[in-house]
Design a protein around this motif. Structure first.
Motif, PDB file in Angstrom:
ATOM      1  N   ARG A  25      -6.043   2.851   2.656  1.00 27.97           N
ATOM      2  CA  ARG A  25      -5.375   2.925   1.354  1.00 27.97           C
ATOM      3  C   ARG A  25      -4.426   1.749   1.120  1.00 27.97           C
ATOM      4  NH1 ARG A  25      -2.069   8.447  -0.329  1.00 27.97           N
ATOM      5  NH2 ARG A  25      -2.309   8.289  -2.604  1.00 27.97           N
ATOM      6  N   SER A  26      -3.951   1.136   2.232  1.00 26.78           N
ATOM      7  CA  SER A  26      -2.953   0.074   2.114  1.00 26.78           C
ATOM      8  C   SER A  26      -3.405  -1.243   2.736  1.00 26.78           C
ATOM      9  CB  SER A  26      -1.645   0.512   2.799  1.00 26.78           C
ATOM     10  OG  SER A  26      -1.108   1.653   2.166  1.00 26.78           O
ATOM     11  N   PHE A  27      -4.677  -1.373   3.074  1.00 28.78           N
ATOM     12  CA  PHE A  27      -5.127  -2.584   3.766  1.00 28.78           C
ATOM     13  C   PHE A  27      -5.482  -3.697   2.776  1.00 28.78           C
ATOM     14  CE2 PHE A  27      -8.348  -5.157   6.034  1.00 28.78           C
ATOM     15  CZ  PHE A  27      -7.544  -5.606   7.070  1.00 28.78           C
ATOM     16  N   ALA A  28      -6.494  -3.489   1.957  1.00 27.09           N
ATOM     17  CA  ALA A  28      -6.884  -4.493   0.965  1.00 27.09           C
ATOM     18  C   ALA A  28      -7.646  -3.790  -0.150  1.00 27.09           C
ATOM     19  CB  ALA A  28      -7.732  -5.588   1.597  1.00 27.09           C
ATOM     20  N   ASP A  29      -7.355  -4.182  -1.381  1.00 32.16           N
ATOM     21  CA  ASP A  29      -7.898  -3.527  -2.574  1.00 32.16           C
ATOM     22  C   ASP A  29      -9.023  -4.384  -3.155  1.00 32.16           C
ATOM     23  OD1 ASP A  29      -8.379  -2.261  -4.961  1.00 32.16           O
ATOM     24  OD2 ASP A  29      -6.411  -2.690  -5.833  1.00 32.16           O
ATOM     25  N   ALA A 392       9.651  -0.596   4.776  1.00 31.29           N
ATOM     26  CA  ALA A 392      10.079  -0.794   3.393  1.00 31.29           C
ATOM     27  C   ALA A 392      10.846   0.421   2.893  1.00 31.29           C
ATOM     28  CB  ALA A 392       8.871  -1.044   2.501  1.00 31.29           C
ATOM     29  N   ASP A 393      11.842   0.175   2.066  1.00 34.60           N
ATOM     30  CA  ASP A 393      12.558   1.266   1.400  1.00 34.60           C
ATOM     31  C   ASP A 393      11.785   1.627   0.137  1.00 34.60           C
ATOM     32  OD1 ASP A 393      14.659   1.430   3.245  1.00 34.60           O
ATOM     33  OD2 ASP A 393      15.710  -0.233   2.283  1.00 34.60           O
ATOM     34  N   ILE A 394      11.306   2.844   0.059  1.00 35.30           N
ATOM     35  CA  ILE A 394      10.526   3.297  -1.085  1.00 35.30           C
ATOM     36  C   ILE A 394      11.452   4.029  -2.057  1.00 35.30           C
ATOM     37  CG2 ILE A 394       8.521   4.634  -1.835  1.00 35.30           C
ATOM     38  CD1 ILE A 394       7.841   2.354   0.072  1.00 35.30           C
ATOM     39  N   PRO A 395      11.457   3.658  -3.343  1.00 33.79           N
ATOM     40  CA  PRO A 395      12.260   4.425  -4.300  1.00 33.79           C
ATOM     41  C   PRO A 395      11.894   5.902  -4.241  1.00 33.79           C
ATOM     42  CG  PRO A 395      11.373   2.424  -5.323  1.00 33.79           C
ATOM     43  CD  PRO A 395      10.720   2.542  -3.974  1.00 33.79           C
ATOM     44  N   VAL A 396      12.910   6.738  -4.333  1.00 32.06           N
ATOM     45  CA  VAL A 396      12.698   8.182  -4.156  1.00 32.06           C
ATOM     46  C   VAL A 396      11.628   8.719  -5.099  1.00 32.06           C
ATOM     47  CG1 VAL A 396      13.795  10.428  -4.400  1.00 32.06           C
ATOM     48  CG2 VAL A 396      14.975   8.605  -3.181  1.00 32.06           C
ATOM     49  N   ARG A 418       3.674   2.275   5.299  1.00 32.13           N
ATOM     50  CA  ARG A 418       2.331   2.328   4.709  1.00 32.13           C
ATOM     51  C   ARG A 418       2.200   1.463   3.458  1.00 32.13           C
ATOM     52  NH1 ARG A 418       1.337   8.956   5.158  1.00 32.13           N
ATOM     53  NH2 ARG A 418       1.469   9.051   7.437  1.00 32.13           N
ATOM     54  N   VAL A 419       3.163   0.593   3.225  1.00 34.99           N
ATOM     55  CA  VAL A 419       3.143  -0.239   2.022  1.00 34.99           C
ATOM     56  C   VAL A 419       1.969  -1.214   2.092  1.00 34.99           C
ATOM     57  CG1 VAL A 419       4.435  -1.975   0.721  1.00 34.99           C
ATOM     58  CG2 VAL A 419       5.614   0.001   1.692  1.00 34.99           C
ATOM     59  N   PRO A 420       1.234  -1.414   0.993  1.00 26.35           N
ATOM     60  CA  PRO A 420       0.081  -2.318   0.988  1.00 26.35           C
ATOM     61  C   PRO A 420       0.400  -3.725   1.496  1.00 26.35           C
ATOM     62  CG  PRO A 420      -0.008  -0.934  -0.943  1.00 26.35           C
ATOM     63  CD  PRO A 420       1.296  -0.628  -0.256  1.00 26.35           C
ATOM     64  N   LEU A 421      -0.531  -4.264   2.263  1.00 26.54           N
ATOM     65  CA  LEU A 421      -0.325  -5.531   2.956  1.00 26.54           C
ATOM     66  C   LEU A 421      -0.259  -6.725   2.000  1.00 26.54           C
ATOM     67  CD1 LEU A 421      -2.639  -5.340   6.112  1.00 26.54           C
ATOM     68  CD2 LEU A 421      -0.347  -4.432   5.780  1.00 26.54           C
ATOM     69  N   PRO A 422       0.502  -7.748   2.389  1.00 31.29           N
ATOM     70  CA  PRO A 422       0.524  -9.007   1.629  1.00 31.29           C
ATOM     71  C   PRO A 422      -0.484  -9.999   2.223  1.00 31.29           C
ATOM     72  CG  PRO A 422       2.355  -8.983   3.180  1.00 31.29           C
ATOM     73  CD  PRO A 422       1.568  -7.714   3.417  1.00 31.29           C
ATOM     74  N   GLN A 442       5.427  -2.680  -3.424  1.00 31.63           N
ATOM     75  CA  GLN A 442       5.786  -3.689  -2.433  1.00 31.63           C
ATOM     76  C   GLN A 442       7.209  -4.165  -2.722  1.00 31.63           C
ATOM     77  OE1 GLN A 442       2.487  -6.208  -3.533  1.00 31.63           O
ATOM     78  NE2 GLN A 442       1.505  -5.894  -1.556  1.00 31.63           N
ATOM     79  N   PRO A 443       8.072  -4.226  -1.706  1.00 33.92           N
ATOM     80  CA  PRO A 443       9.472  -4.615  -1.952  1.00 33.92           C
ATOM     81  C   PRO A 443       9.601  -6.097  -2.284  1.00 33.92           C
ATOM     82  CG  PRO A 443       9.071  -4.354   0.402  1.00 33.92           C
ATOM     83  CD  PRO A 443       7.817  -3.909  -0.291  1.00 33.92           C
ATOM     84  N   ALA A 444      10.748  -6.459  -2.785  1.00 34.20           N
ATOM     85  CA  ALA A 444      11.037  -7.862  -3.083  1.00 34.20           C
ATOM     86  C   ALA A 444      10.906  -8.690  -1.812  1.00 34.20           C
ATOM     87  CB  ALA A 444      12.446  -7.990  -3.660  1.00 34.20           C
ATOM     88  N   GLY A 445      10.316  -9.862  -1.923  1.00 31.15           N
ATOM     89  CA  GLY A 445      10.156 -10.733  -0.772  1.00 31.15           C
ATOM     90  C   GLY A 445       8.953 -10.430   0.091  1.00 31.15           C
ATOM     91  N   TRP A 446       8.123  -9.457  -0.307  1.00 36.28           N
ATOM     92  CA  TRP A 446       6.961  -9.081   0.490  1.00 36.28           C
ATOM     93  C   TRP A 446       5.979 -10.251   0.660  1.00 36.28           C
ATOM     94  CZ3 TRP A 446       7.384  -5.214   3.512  1.00 36.28           C
ATOM     95  CH2 TRP A 446       6.296  -4.498   4.027  1.00 36.28           C
ATOM     96  N   ALA A 447       5.892 -11.099  -0.374  1.00 39.34           N
ATOM     97  CA  ALA A 447       4.976 -12.240  -0.315  1.00 39.34           C
ATOM     98  C   ALA A 447       5.357 -13.231   0.782  1.00 39.34           C
ATOM     99  CB  ALA A 447       4.926 -12.944  -1.670  1.00 39.34           C
ATOM    100  N   ASP A 448       6.611 -13.205   1.210  1.00 42.26           N
ATOM    101  CA  ASP A 448       7.031 -14.123   2.286  1.00 42.26           C
ATOM    102  C   ASP A 448       6.284 -13.841   3.594  1.00 42.26           C
ATOM    103  OD1 ASP A 448       8.804 -15.136   0.458  1.00 42.26           O
ATOM    104  OD2 ASP A 448      10.559 -14.096   1.270  1.00 42.26           O
ATOM    105  N   TYR A 449       5.758 -12.625   3.730  1.00 39.72           N
ATOM    106  CA  TYR A 449       5.034 -12.245   4.948  1.00 39.72           C
ATOM    107  C   TYR A 449       3.521 -12.452   4.813  1.00 39.72           C
ATOM    108  CZ  TYR A 449       9.377  -9.831   6.232  1.00 39.72           C
ATOM    109  OH  TYR A 449      10.685  -9.521   6.533  1.00 39.72           O
TER     110      TYR A 449
END
Length: 540
Positions: A25-29, A392-396, A418-422, A442-449
């Protein structure tokens, strides 16, 4: 489909394998709808081959209402449309095998979805029916405080979601109660019933026929229940629903199925007793089981060494290989955990707002990667660990994991790992998919990874994992021998002469005599010493 006709290599590949966990579900779309799918995995097979892994373990991809991330299965012979089709799964298995990568699928034998045909038939059939015998249906009981009409649940068993105070029994309008050690949408099966046993053996054959090399068994110690369903008394043996002796007959029967296909089992077995744990790994039962002692161990040299020694000792009498795991889809990601004051893992200790030092955690996670990959046995790598992803911190309002709701909102749940991969830093949603927002934000800055950025950086976490997996053969499959080392330092050699040193002490340490530095998790200091929270592989 009859007896297996395809050839199988008779090897013990699983004893030393590097196995990559894919949470689909979180690997690649692949189709851009915001949910990872099999098309996405197929497109990334060259990436996985370059990483160097031997096998892929897939979390459940079956038809499911997704009340618990796919662990509520409605049909084991169908792929959920959100992920693709059965034909696509067969193509994925075959294409991965062409690249030298085997496939391990997940089965969830303790329970099914409440949308499974068996359970729907049981609801329709009513109390006392044969259909209800496939589950644990019971009338309510009477107690001192009431229950004249069956208003009290049949027993007081605790939920298997740590921190949950919700009951494991749900009452129907017809008066019957049914057991669910997890959510009400996951009714427990009655493993004393021959139809339940036969169905699961047929499911194993179904997937082995389609080319899978192994099966991971979810909640493997929970299937058998005391038929009397007595109340739970902490510390009293035997436990009425965990690690019951009847389980071993089930797994011996499963082993005969797997052996016909040269298939392999890995069990999810959480048990504190090493002797009881080892019983599941006898030669006619499971091949391997997850090592949760190492996964939950704090970043402490003494405790890590004790965990390693205990793990190897409990596997030795049955000749089974150990497995080494730093993280999975249920636990806090390694770089976050190792950056906290409490570096162990305990479900009961999860809380919102726990501070972490990601730079420290990343340095330790790099060292831990080299430690785990140098140990005797098989290693599991959870997707994104090779990218150094943090929790990652997920909004409630976006949390989907039932652990959060069933804890009354005190447990943040498991969605943070479980946040989707960059994949591509400059692409929409960091290259996970192109059209819709991912199912978890995906949280801010996720693309850096992102993997494309790390692939070009020789100092990245991805580069470290690729190099380590490539060089890992230098250790071979022999035993481990500890070397004398200062306090806070782990040092050992393996049969082929390669060694590993990990410095968890406060000061840099000199390296033992060696002919070559094969790899290090970080640079040595100007004096050629190993800094704190750094690991090195050496050739003696």
């Amino acid at each position: 489909m009859g007896e297996p006709t395809h050839a199988r290599e008779q090897t013990d590949w699983w004893r030393t394998a590097v196995i990559y966990q894919v949470y689909v579900r979180s690997f690649a779309d692949g189709d851009g709808d915001g949910t990872g799918d099999l098309a996405g995995v197929r497109a990334k097979l060259p990436y996985l081959a370059e990483l160097g892994v031997d096998a892929l373990w897939f979390n459940p991809w079956y038809l499911s209402p997704m009340k618990d991330g796919g662990y509520d299965v409605a049909d084991y012979r169908a792929v959920d449309p959100a992920f693709g089709t059965l034909a696509e799964a067969e193509k994925l298995i075959a294409e991965a095998r062409e690249l030298g990568i085997r496939t391990i699928v997940d089965v969830v034998p303790n329970h099914v979805s409440d949308q499974h045909p068996w359970f729907r038939a049981a609801l329709a059939a009513g109390p006392g029916s044969p259909e209800r015998e496939l589950f644990h249906f019971r009338p309510g009981r009477r107690g001192e405080l009431g229950g004249e009409h069956g208003e009290l649940p049949p027993n007081d068993w605790p939920s298997q979601f740590v921190g949950s105070t919700e009951p494991v029994w749900t009452r129907l309008a017809d008066g019957d109660w049914y057991l669910h050690l997890f959510t009400p949408e996951q009714p427990d099966l009655n493993w004393a019933h021959p139809v339940v046993r036969q169905e699961h053996e047929d499911i194993l054959r179904f997937w082995f026929e389609r080319g899978v090399a192994g099966v991971r068994i979810d909640s493997a110690a929970l299937l058998a229940k005391d038929p009397a369903l007595p109340d739970f008394v902490p510390g009293r043996d035997p436990n009425p629903f965990v690690d019951r002796d009847e389980l071993h007959d089930i797994y011996r029967s499963w082993r005969s199925v797997a052996d016909a296909y040269d298939g392999v089992f890995v069990g999810e077995v959480w048990l504190p007793d090493p002797e009881r744990f080892a019983r599941y790994l006898r030669p006619d039962e499971l091949h391997t089981a997850f090592n949760f002692s190492f996964l939950s161990c704090p970043w402490d040299a003494g405790r890590l060494r004790a965990s390693i020694d205990t793990t190897l000792a409990e596997h030795a009498p049955v000749g089974a290989p150990a497995t080494w795991v730093l993280c999975n889809h249920d636990v806090t990601r390694t770089v976050t955990r190792y950056g906290r004051a409490d570096t162990g893992f305990d479900f009961a200790a999860k809380a919102f707002g726990t501070p972490t030092d990601l730079a420290l955690g990343t340095r330790r996670a790099r060292a831990a990667a080299l430690l785990s990959l140098a140990l005797p046995g098989a290693v599991y790598v959870y997707q994104g660990e090779e990218l150094g992803l943090p929790e990652a911190d997920i909004p409630v309002d976006r949390i989907q994991d039932p652990m959060y709701s069933r804890s009354g909102g005190t447990d943040p749940g498991r969605d943070g790992c479980r946040v989707p991969l960059p994949w591509v830093a400059e692409a929409p949603y960091a290259g996970f998919g192109s059209r819709e927002e991912p199912w978890l934000p995906q949280p801010a800055g996720w693309a850096d990874y992102a993997a494309d950025v790390q692939a070009e950086d020789p100092g990245s976490m991805l580069a470290l994992y690729r190099a380590a997996i490539r060089l890992r053969a230098a250790f071979g499959d022999g035993p481990l021998t500890w070397l004398p080392a200062p306090e806070g330092v782990l040092a050992f050699t393996r049969a082929r002469g390669a060694g590993c040193v990990v410095n968890l002490a406060a000061a840099p340490v000199g390296l033992p005599a060696h002919s070559e530095l094969l790899l290090s998790s970080g640079p040595l200091d100007d004096a050629g010493r190993l800094p704190q929270d750094t690991a090195a592989w050496l050739r003696a």
